[in-house]
Structures are given as structure tokens and as C-alpha cells.
Design a protein around this motif. Structure first.
Motif, PDB file in Angstrom:
ATOM      1  N   PHE A   5       0.513   7.294 -13.659  1.00  0.00           N
ATOM      2  CA  PHE A   5       1.511   6.241 -13.888  1.00  0.00           C
ATOM      3  C   PHE A   5       1.278   4.965 -13.074  1.00  0.00           C
ATOM      4  CE2 PHE A   5       3.690   9.835 -15.786  1.00  0.00           C
ATOM      5  CZ  PHE A   5       4.284   9.246 -16.908  1.00  0.00           C
ATOM      6  N   CYS A   6       0.275   4.950 -12.220  1.00  0.00           N
ATOM      7  CA  CYS A   6       0.014   3.732 -11.446  1.00  0.00           C
ATOM      8  C   CYS A   6      -0.512   2.647 -12.379  1.00  0.00           C
ATOM      9  CB  CYS A   6      -1.013   4.001 -10.344  1.00  0.00           C
ATOM     10  SG  CYS A   6      -1.554   2.477  -9.539  1.00  0.00           S
ATOM     11  N   PRO A   7       0.199   1.539 -12.504  1.00  0.00           N
ATOM     12  CA  PRO A   7      -0.221   0.505 -13.458  1.00  0.00           C
ATOM     13  C   PRO A   7      -1.505  -0.198 -13.017  1.00  0.00           C
ATOM     14  CG  PRO A   7       1.661  -0.273 -12.178  1.00  0.00           C
ATOM     15  CD  PRO A   7       1.437   1.157 -11.788  1.00  0.00           C
ATOM     16  N   LYS A   8      -1.818  -0.114 -11.750  1.00  0.00           N
ATOM     17  CA  LYS A   8      -2.990  -0.822 -11.235  1.00  0.00           C
ATOM     18  C   LYS A   8      -4.179   0.103 -11.032  1.00  0.00           C
ATOM     19  CE  LYS A   8      -1.316  -4.777 -11.421  1.00  0.00           C
ATOM     20  NZ  LYS A   8      -1.937  -5.753 -12.340  1.00  0.00           N
ATOM     21  N   LYS A   9      -3.985   1.373 -11.335  1.00  0.00           N
ATOM     22  CA  LYS A   9      -5.058   2.378 -11.219  1.00  0.00           C
ATOM     23  C   LYS A   9      -5.734   2.353  -9.851  1.00  0.00           C
ATOM     24  CE  LYS A   9      -4.113   3.809 -15.223  1.00  0.00           C
ATOM     25  NZ  LYS A   9      -3.087   4.856 -15.129  1.00  0.00           N
ATOM     26  N   VAL A  10      -4.909   2.282  -8.841  1.00  0.00           N
ATOM     27  CA  VAL A  10      -5.479   2.252  -7.488  1.00  0.00           C
ATOM     28  C   VAL A  10      -5.501   3.638  -6.841  1.00  0.00           C
ATOM     29  CG1 VAL A  10      -4.758  -0.142  -7.139  1.00  0.00           C
ATOM     30  CG2 VAL A  10      -3.278   1.709  -6.317  1.00  0.00           C
ATOM     31  N   LEU A  11      -4.976   4.636  -7.572  1.00  0.00           N
ATOM     32  CA  LEU A  11      -4.913   5.986  -7.002  1.00  0.00           C
ATOM     33  C   LEU A  11      -5.913   6.908  -7.687  1.00  0.00           C
ATOM     34  CD1 LEU A  11      -1.005   6.411  -6.946  1.00  0.00           C
ATOM     35  CD2 LEU A  11      -2.470   5.627  -5.073  1.00  0.00           C
TER      36      LEU A  11
ATOM     37  N   PHE B 175       0.841  -1.201   0.000  1.00  0.00           N
ATOM     38  CA  PHE B 175       0.000   0.000   0.000  1.00  0.00           C
ATOM     39  C   PHE B 175       0.874   1.248   0.000  1.00  0.00           C
ATOM     40  CE2 PHE B 175       0.869  -1.144   4.335  1.00  0.00           C
ATOM     41  CZ  PHE B 175       1.071   0.050   4.998  1.00  0.00           C
ATOM     42  N   VAL B 176       0.237   2.382  -0.248  1.00  0.00           N
ATOM     43  CA  VAL B 176       1.001   3.629  -0.238  1.00  0.00           C
ATOM     44  C   VAL B 176       0.415   4.582   0.799  1.00  0.00           C
ATOM     45  CG1 VAL B 176       1.570   3.409  -2.686  1.00  0.00           C
ATOM     46  CG2 VAL B 176      -0.357   4.852  -1.991  1.00  0.00           C
ATOM     47  N   LYS B 177       1.304   5.436   1.311  1.00  0.00           N
ATOM     48  CA  LYS B 177       0.843   6.505   2.204  1.00  0.00           C
ATOM     49  C   LYS B 177       1.174   7.823   1.521  1.00  0.00           C
ATOM     50  CE  LYS B 177       2.293   6.439   6.619  1.00  0.00           C
ATOM     51  NZ  LYS B 177       2.651   5.670   7.812  1.00  0.00           N
TER      52      LYS B 177
ATOM     53  N   ASN C  74      -5.378  -3.772  -4.639  1.00  0.00           N
ATOM     54  CA  ASN C  74      -4.590  -4.160  -5.817  1.00  0.00           C
ATOM     55  C   ASN C  74      -3.233  -3.487  -6.004  1.00  0.00           C
ATOM     56  OD1 ASN C  74      -6.403  -6.135  -6.949  1.00  0.00           O
ATOM     57  ND2 ASN C  74      -7.817  -4.404  -7.151  1.00  0.00           N
ATOM     58  N   CYS C  75      -2.796  -2.753  -5.025  1.00  0.00           N
ATOM     59  CA  CYS C  75      -1.456  -2.145  -5.139  1.00  0.00           C
ATOM     60  C   CYS C  75      -0.418  -3.250  -5.150  1.00  0.00           C
ATOM     61  CB  CYS C  75      -1.215  -1.195  -3.970  1.00  0.00           C
ATOM     62  SG  CYS C  75       0.489  -0.630  -3.867  1.00  0.00           S
ATOM     63  N   ILE C  76       0.539  -3.153  -6.075  1.00  0.00           N
ATOM     64  CA  ILE C  76       1.583  -4.186  -6.162  1.00  0.00           C
ATOM     65  C   ILE C  76       2.924  -3.704  -5.596  1.00  0.00           C
ATOM     66  CG2 ILE C  76       0.549  -5.475  -8.083  1.00  0.00           C
ATOM     67  CD1 ILE C  76       2.454  -3.834  -9.956  1.00  0.00           C
ATOM     68  N   GLY C  77       2.915  -2.500  -5.062  1.00  0.00           N
ATOM     69  CA  GLY C  77       4.140  -1.984  -4.435  1.00  0.00           C
ATOM     70  C   GLY C  77       5.254  -1.716  -5.426  1.00  0.00           C
ATOM     71  N   CYS C  78       4.885  -1.396  -6.652  1.00  0.00           N
ATOM     72  CA  CYS C  78       5.912  -1.226  -7.689  1.00  0.00           C
ATOM     73  C   CYS C  78       6.718   0.053  -7.528  1.00  0.00           C
ATOM     74  CB  CYS C  78       5.268  -1.252  -9.074  1.00  0.00           C
ATOM     75  SG  CYS C  78       4.158   0.152  -9.346  1.00  0.00           S
ATOM     76  N   GLY C  79       6.167   1.053  -6.817  1.00  0.00           N
ATOM     77  CA  GLY C  79       6.907   2.295  -6.578  1.00  0.00           C
ATOM     78  C   GLY C  79       6.821   3.316  -7.696  1.00  0.00           C
ATOM     79  N   PHE C  80       6.059   2.994  -8.751  1.00  0.00           N
ATOM     80  CA  PHE C  80       5.976   3.949  -9.875  1.00  0.00           C
ATOM     81  C   PHE C  80       5.450   5.309  -9.413  1.00  0.00           C
ATOM     82  CE2 PHE C  80       5.717   0.919 -13.792  1.00  0.00           C
ATOM     83  CZ  PHE C  80       6.932   0.365 -13.401  1.00  0.00           C
ATOM     84  N   CYS C  81       4.457   5.266  -8.539  1.00  0.00           N
ATOM     85  CA  CYS C  81       3.863   6.517  -8.055  1.00  0.00           C
ATOM     86  C   CYS C  81       4.922   7.343  -7.337  1.00  0.00           C
ATOM     87  CB  CYS C  81       2.682   6.209  -7.127  1.00  0.00           C
ATOM     88  SG  CYS C  81       3.116   5.046  -5.812  1.00  0.00           S
ATOM     89  N   TYR C  82       5.680   6.653  -6.488  1.00  0.00           N
ATOM     90  CA  TYR C  82       6.759   7.325  -5.753  1.00  0.00           C
ATOM     91  C   TYR C  82       7.760   7.944  -6.727  1.00  0.00           C
ATOM     92  CZ  TYR C  82      11.281   7.622  -3.348  1.00  0.00           C
ATOM     93  OH  TYR C  82      12.499   8.041  -2.892  1.00  0.00           O
TER      94      TYR C  82
HETATM   95  S1  SF4 Z   1       3.061   1.236  -5.708  1.00  0.00           S
HETATM   96 FE1  SF4 Z   1       2.559   0.855  -7.853  1.00  0.00          FE
HETATM   97  S2  SF4 Z   1       0.562  -0.141  -7.759  1.00  0.00           S
HETATM   98 FE2  SF4 Z   1       0.896   0.746  -5.766  1.00  0.00          FE
HETATM   99  S3  SF4 Z   1      -0.078   2.712  -5.890  1.00  0.00           S
HETATM  100 FE3  SF4 Z   1       2.026   3.054  -6.420  1.00  0.00          FE
HETATM  101  S4  SF4 Z   1       2.091   2.878  -8.611  1.00  0.00           S
HETATM  102 FE4  SF4 Z   1       0.146   2.013  -7.968  1.00  0.00          FE
END
Ligand code: SF4
Ligand SMILES: Cc1ncc(C[n+]2csc(CCOP(=O)(O)OP(=O)(O)O)c2C)c(N)n1
Ligand code: SF4
Ligand code: SF4
Ligand SMILES: [Mg+2]
Lengths: 250, 352, 74
Positions: free
Chosen positions: C22-28, C5-7, C49-57
Motif C-alpha cells: 500500500f505504500c504509494p511511493k514504493k519505498v518499502l 521516514f518510517v521506523k 521518497n517517503c511522503i509521510g502519508c501513513g498508509f503503511c502504518y
Molecule cells: S509513510 Fe507513506 S510513503 Fe512513507 S513509507 Fe509509509 S506508505 Fe510509504
């Protein structure tokens, strides 16, 4: 067990950035801070902020820092580095700062092989002063001082800093990157890291040019800005490594 | 016993800077001070110091700014057109409250002018030159020996007050040769301990920030007020001047630098002929010895200011005496140096 | 809730939308609230559905995002 895998780097100060929403300056700041953390050089780094939107950059990093007169950051950094050769010194400069008023300083710092690192943020415009033409502004691009679009006959051509600098013998690492997608962000960080490592190894001058957006003065939203950058700026300013005398790093 | 050696002014000042503990020199060649730069190029490597020939005076002054941020003794030297180019950097150095020493071996101006001695940079040196409310401490030596002796003073003042200090020398002082006794090497322990503010890497402490910048007008005013307080302290403590034969004098000659020295000869000539003339030679041009000159001028018939300019310091002399006596001016420019004979004749003419 | 998850630091966030884009899972998505600077901060609306990919960060220009990812470590 979940762990904070991606979090604000330690050497970024708590202070909130002064940049407009979506402006790439913030991404680039974070990457520099991540590199400083990873190389464990926070306590021995001195930074020189420019005059431009990133004039406040000295406040955004928890390292010793100053602001140079417009364009003079490479000379200021030279003075610091010569006084304290054991320290890591970097400048952070915009395209007006580095490629217009500061052209002489950057070329000669590079040519002397000054053991400093420059992060060069090219957004093809003077952001801070309200969107005037920069030497990097694309042909046809409208700015407040090229209201009919930049014309080669009267305003000359977009200047290619990395291409100009690559012939400079004192430069040991030179790469143009972008931060338009997560993949590019990862590459940009690797480039910045290599540039700092070049300095750490005492090899010479290193510079990373980062193609950057200015949503506010481009008159586009943050996502449109990235698209515009991808379609236009990357054609004029191709991404790539121009000089790499650092070699493999572990 | 320290040895007296014949040495050119530019080289003597450079050696004095090395002995004052300066190990960082950034500069760009320009006549009539190039021997200074050349001397540093030879000398700095001998003392493990830094010599760097910059790409311009603009770069040089900014290298000085960067090195000064680390709190180490640093200097540059130049001549008039070069100092004009440095003004932006000087303003930043003053604004950021950084210690640094400048030597300006003044030549004829304006514009490219010529390479002969002049004193036409008085306004630029003492009244600002760059933008903003700031001052340099300006010291004007009258001989090579005095320049040598003042060099450590210049660095010490810069360190004590965290202000840029200027040694204002004219081309004559830079180019002539004189026997000089050099001081011992200064031991710097503690003199310039700037660890409370200098940029040297945090090593775990809170970050230091050195700038001439604050976007908030309230805080910028506070910053300016702080600097101004320092200037007030300098005004009250750092006045320097020299007088000769003033006591019984009817007339006062006022001049600084090598002109002051030439006026010394005029005083002797006049005294031989029974004309009671005295000399007032300001050494600190900023702060200017306003009160001291006013006192010295009390009861005199008139005062004559002689400069290698069309009249710059004379304005401060007028401010000093506040109309209590007539203030005359005699000047030559463009590299023409008034001779003692010439000034004497002018004096006689004025006495009438 | 997913282990990833993200904070989002709502005060640092300027509502630029790059993380959302840029979130690939469109959870934001944008929150309905405004922060003290008048921006609508991003939020994680989909907690599964967050996969923790870090793209958002990686794309966040304001260092406002922390990504928590499930790890094997204890
Ligand atoms: S970590 Fe990846 S999947 Fe999770 S919110 Fe960020 S971009 Fe989306
Ligand atoms: C000597 C001087 N000239 C002009 C300015 C005004 N000025 C401030 S920032 C700037 C342009 C900055 O543009 P750039 O370097 O591209 O940075 P950006 O804001 O785009 O990041 C100018 C012209 C100044 N501060 N100092
Ligand atoms: S004006 Fe442009 S460069 Fe400056 S902060 Fe705003 S978006 Fe960024
Ligand atoms: S990228 Fe950062 S600043 Fe932009 S909306 Fe997302 S969290 Fe907010
Ligand atoms: Mg720009």
C-alpha cells in the motif's frame, strides 16, 4: 523537525499480537486503541474479549478486561455496564462468536439499548478452530466443514447481522466497514469512534461490523485476501451506515 | 425488637439478599422460583439497585459474570432446568474466581420434569455440574428463617473466598409461607473491597485482567492449584450442620433442606414410641461434613438417608461412615414429598 | 535523507507485506534478514521518497510502524 505522526497508540499493550501475518484483527485492534486514546477513556474502559482468534484481545489492550464464554460477551458486558454505568464497556467479537452461538445475546443487548459498544469482526469463517464454516460463510465457499462449498439447501444462507440488527430500536449506531485500504481504514476508525461516542453520550447500543480477512484459513496471502474480500465479501455484505442516531460529532 | 412477618420463601430470600447488600440481580422466570425474580423487579428500584430480566438463563449467568468482574455483590435465582443452562457460566465464574450467589429452588427432573419440590440437583450442585475442576459452596437451608439468615453468609463466603456460592432450596422452601424475622441491612464498608483485582477501569493503575483462561498448561495448572488451595481452606473452615437427639440414639436419620425438617418430626414421633433416633442435617452440602457425620455415626446401629431423589447425598453419607454401619436409603421423586408417617414406617421396617 | 521516514519494529513485524503493497511511493520492501520469529520484516529501502502519508502504518496489522513526518512545528 520531524515528529512521530503515526505511532502505536498508548492503550495498545506492548505485548505482540498473536494473529497470523496480515490478519485484519490487528488493524482493527489498533483502530479501537486509537479511538480510546483520542476520546481519553483508557482509564475508564472495560473490555470483553470473545472466544475466537481474538480471545487474547484482553491482553492486547492496556485497559481492564476479561474473556467471556463463547458468544456471551454482550451479556457479560451488560453485567459490567449495569454495575458500573459510568464506565465505557466494549465487546470485541468474531462472526462465529456473535452470529452463531451468541445470536441471542447480541440481539437482546441491542434491543435493550444496552449502553455498550460491540466491534464485530466478520471474516466469514471460524478462524481459531481451523477454518470451519461460519453462519457468515459465503455460498459456494469451501471450508473444512463445507468441503464441497456452502450450499443453501443444506447449510442455509450467509447471515447479515447488520441488516438484522438495524430494525432493533435500541441500536443508535450501526455501520459496516472494511479495512481493505488506507482510505477504508480511516472510515472504519471514524465509525468506531462514533460508536464509542454514542456510548459516551449514553444514547444506547452501538455496533461496528468490520469485514476482515483470514489469510490462513482462506488459503490466500495477505494481499490476495484483501482482493478476495473486495470482490466477494463486499457484494454479500455491502459497506454502509445502517443506523445513525448520534448525529454530527465535532 | 425485630418484627416477625409472614412471607413466602422466595420473597423472603430475595429480601434477605437485598438486606445483604446485593444491588445487582439478573434472572429469568421459572417456576417454582418466579416470585424471587418478581420480588426483585419491585424491590431493586426502591434501593437504587439493578434488576434485569435476561433473555435466558445463559444470558443471566453471564450478566452475573460481568457484574461479578466489577467486584460488586451480584446474584441470580432459578430452578433446576435454568440452573442446567447456567452451568457454562458457573464454570467460568468459578474458574475466574469471582464472587457471586446463586439460588436454585429445585424442582422435579430430569428434563422438563415438573414444578413440584425435589432434591434431585444434589449431584449437579455439589459435584460440579459444569466442566473443569471447581466447586461451589452449597448451603441448604431447612427453613425460611434459616434461608434468610444464611443469605448474608452466602454473600460473605463468596466475597471472602472469591467463589460462587449456591443456596440450594427445594420448591417447598420457595413456595411455603412462614413467619420470619429479617436481619438489619448490612453495611458493606470494606467487606467486599475487591479493588485489588476488580475490573473498574484503570484510572492510571496497571490494568486488571480477570479470566478463567491461560493457554500455557504450566500456568493453568498453577491457577487450578491456587483455586484448589482455597477449596481446601473452605473445607477446613466452612462445614455447617445441625444435629438433634444424637447422643443416646441407636439410629441416625440424615436429610438436608426441608427433608431435614421433616426428619425432625420423625425423630419426635419415634422418641414418643421409645425408639431412640437422632438427626444429622448437613447445612453445607459442599463442603460436606464427612468427618462430623462419621463421628456422629460412631456406635450407632444404622443410618437412614431420606431424600427427595432416587439417592444422591446418600453417596456422600456412605463415604463419610466408611462402612462402619449400614446406610439405608429412602426417597421419593417427581415432586412427591415423603411424609413423616411414611418415613417412620420405613424406619420401623428397617429396625425389624 | 528526506524529512519523512518510517521506523519498523522488526520484532513486531510479521512480514505480511501489506505496508509494502500500500505504500504509494514504493519505498518499502522486505529485508533480507529474519527476525527472531522467523519472519522477514519490512524495511524502508528508499530513504528519499517517503511522503509521510501513513498508509503503511494504517495497513499494518501488527502496530509495527511509526511514521515520522516533517512538520512546521518546532
Ligand atoms: S509513510 Fe507513506 S510513503 Fe512513507 S513509507 Fe509509509 S506508505 Fe510509504
Ligand atoms: C462453547 C464453545 N463451543 C465451541 C468452542 C470452540 N470455538 C472456539 S473459537 C470458535 C469459533 C470462533 O470463530 P469466530 O467467532 O468467527 O472468530 P475468529 O477466530 O474467526 O476471529 C469455536 C467454535 C468454544 N470455545 N466454546
Ligand atoms: S486464523 Fe485467521 S482470523 Fe485467526 S489469526 Fe489467523 S488469519 Fe486471523
Ligand atoms: S504491514 Fe506491518 S507487519 Fe506487515 S510487513 Fe509491514 S511492518 Fe511488517
Ligand atoms: Mg470468524
Amino acid at each position: 523537525m520531524e515528529k512521530a505522526t503515526y505511532k502505536k497508540p498508548k492503550s495498545l499493550a506492548e505485548k505482540e499480537f498473536s494473529y497470523c501475518p496480515g490478519c485484519h484483527h490487528g488493524i482493527i485492534h489498533r483502530l479501537v486503541a486509537e479511538v480510546i486514546d483520542e476520546l481519553e477513556i483508557q482509564g475508564k474502559t472495560l473490555m470483553v474479549a470473545p472466544v475466537g482468534c481474538s480471545v487474547f484481545a484482553y491482553e492486547f489492550f492496556d485497559v481492564d478486561g476479561t474473556v467471556a464464554p463463547h458468544g456471551r460477551a454482550p451479556a457479560v458486558a451488560t453485567g459490567m455496564k449495569r454495575a458500573m454505568p459510568e464506565r465505557m464497556v466494549f465487546t470485541y467479537q468474531g462472526d462465529g462468536d456473535l452470529a452463531a452461538i451468541g445470536t441471542a445475546e447480541i440481539i437482546h443487548a441491542a434491543n435493550r439499548g444496552e449502553k455498550i459498544t460491540t466491534i464485530f469482526v466478520n471474516n466469514a469463517i471460524y478462524g481459531m478452530t481451523g477454518g470451519q464454516m461460519a453462519p457468515t460463510t459465503l455460498l459456494g465457499m469451501k471450508t473444512t466443514t463445507s468441503p464441497y462449498g456452502r450450499k443453501a439447501e443444506t447449510e442455509g444462507f450467509p447471515i447479515h447481522v447488520s441488516e438484522l440488527l438495524k430494525e432493533t430500536a435500541g441500536i443508535v449506531y450501526l455501520e459496516r466497514v472494511s479495512v481493505s485500504s488506507p482510505q477504508e481504514v480511516i472510515k472504519a476508525k471514524a465509525a468506531i469512534k462514533k460508536a464509542f461516542i454514542a456510548q459516551k453520550k449514553g444514547l444506547g447500543f452501538s455496533l461496528v461490523e468490520v469485514l476482515s480477512t483470514c489469510p490462513t484459513n482462506w488459503g490466500l496471502d495477505p494481499v490476495e485476501s484483501i482482493n478476495w474480500l473486495n470482490e466477494n465479501m463486499k457484494k454479500e455484505y455491502p459497506i454502509g451506515v445502517f443506523v445513525d442516531k448520534v448525529g454530527d460529532i465535532k | 425488637m425485630a418484627e416477625r412477618i409472614m412471607v413466602k420463601g422466595n420473597e423472603a430470600m430475595a429480601e434477605a439478599a437485598v438486606r445483604a447488600g446485593c444491588r445487582l440481580y439478573f434472572g429469568y422466570p421459572i417456576t417454582p422460583q418466579s416470585e424471587f425474580t418478581e420480588y426483585m423487579a419491585r424491590r431493586m428500584p426502591e434501593v437504587d439497585g439493578v434488576f434485569l430480566q435476561s433473555e435466558s438463563e445463559v444470558a443471566a449467568v453471564n450478566m452475573v459474570y460481568g457484574a461479578a468482574c466489577t467486584g460488586h455483590r451480584v446474584m441470580t435465582s432459578t430452578s433446576s432446568p435454568g440452573f442446567s443452562l447456567m452451568q457454562e457460566g458457573v464454570s467460568y465464574i468459578a474458574g475466574a474466581m469471582l464472587p457471586a450467589v446463586f439460588v436454585n429452588v429445585v424442582r422435579g427432573g430430569p428434563g422438563l420434569g415438573d414444578i413440584q419440590p425435589a432434591q434431585s440437583d444434589y449431584f449437579q450442585s455439589t459435584k460440579g455440574g459444569g466442566h473443569g475442576d471447581y466447586h461451589l459452596i452449597v448451603l441448604a437451608p431447612g427453613s425460611i428463617q434459616e434461608a434468610v439468615d444464611l443469605m448474608e453468609t452466602a454473600f460473605r463466603l463468596a466475597d471472602n473466598y472469591r467463589v460462587p456460592v449456591m443456596m440450594l432450596a427445594d420448591g417447598m422452601l420457595g413456595q411455603m409461607m412462614e413467619p420470619v424475622v429479617f436481619p438489619e441491612y448490612v453495611k458493606l464498608d470494606g467487606i467486599n473491597d475487591h479493588s485489588s483485582w476488580a475490573l473498574r477501569g484503570t484510572d492510571g493503575r496497571e490494568p486488571h485482567k480477570v479470566t478463567s483462561f491461560d493457554i500455557d498448561p504450566v500456568r493453568l495448572e498453577e491457577m487450578n492449584t491456587e483455586t484448589h488451595k482455597v477449596y481446601e481452606e473452605i473445607r477446613s473452615k466452612e462445614i455447617r450442620f445441625e444435629t438433634h437427639d444424637l447422643e443416646d440414639a441407636d439410629y441416625i436419620l440424615v436429610g438436608y433442606g426441608t427433608m431435614g425438617r421433616i426428619l425432625g418430626s420423625v425423630v419426635k414421633m419415634a422418641r414418643k414410641q421409645g425408639i431412640k433416633v437422632g438427626l444429622f442435617r448437613p447445612i453445607s452440602l459442599w463442603p460436606f461434613p464427612y468427618d462430623e457425620l462419621k463421628k456422629a455415626a460412631k456406635g450407632k446401629r444404622f443410618c437412614t438417608v431420606v431424600e427427595m431423589s432416587t439417592g444422591q447425598m446418600v453417596e456422600d453419607v456412605r463415604l463419610s461412615v466408611e462402612g462402619a454401619l449400614p446406610v439405608h436409603f429412602y426417597g421419593r421423586t417427581g415432586g412427591m414429598v415423603p411424609t413423616p408417617d411414611e418415613v417412620f414406617k420405613e424406619l420401623v421396617r428397617l429396625i425389624g | 535523507m528526506s524529512k519523512n521516514f518510517v521506523k519498523i519494529d522488526e520484532e513486531r513485524c510479521k512480514g505480511c507485506g501489506l505496508c509494502i503493497n500500500f505504500c504509494p511511493k514504493k519505498v518499502l520492501s522486505f529485508s533480507d534478514k529474519f527476525n527472531s520469529k522467523g519472519y522477514r520484516p519490512a524495511q524502508q529501502h528508499d530513504l528519499e521518497n517517503c511522503i509521510g502519508c501513513g498508509f503503511c502504518y494504517m495497513m499494518c496489522p501488527d502496530a509495527a510502524i511509526t511514521v515520522f513526518k516533517e512538520t512546521a512545528e518546532v
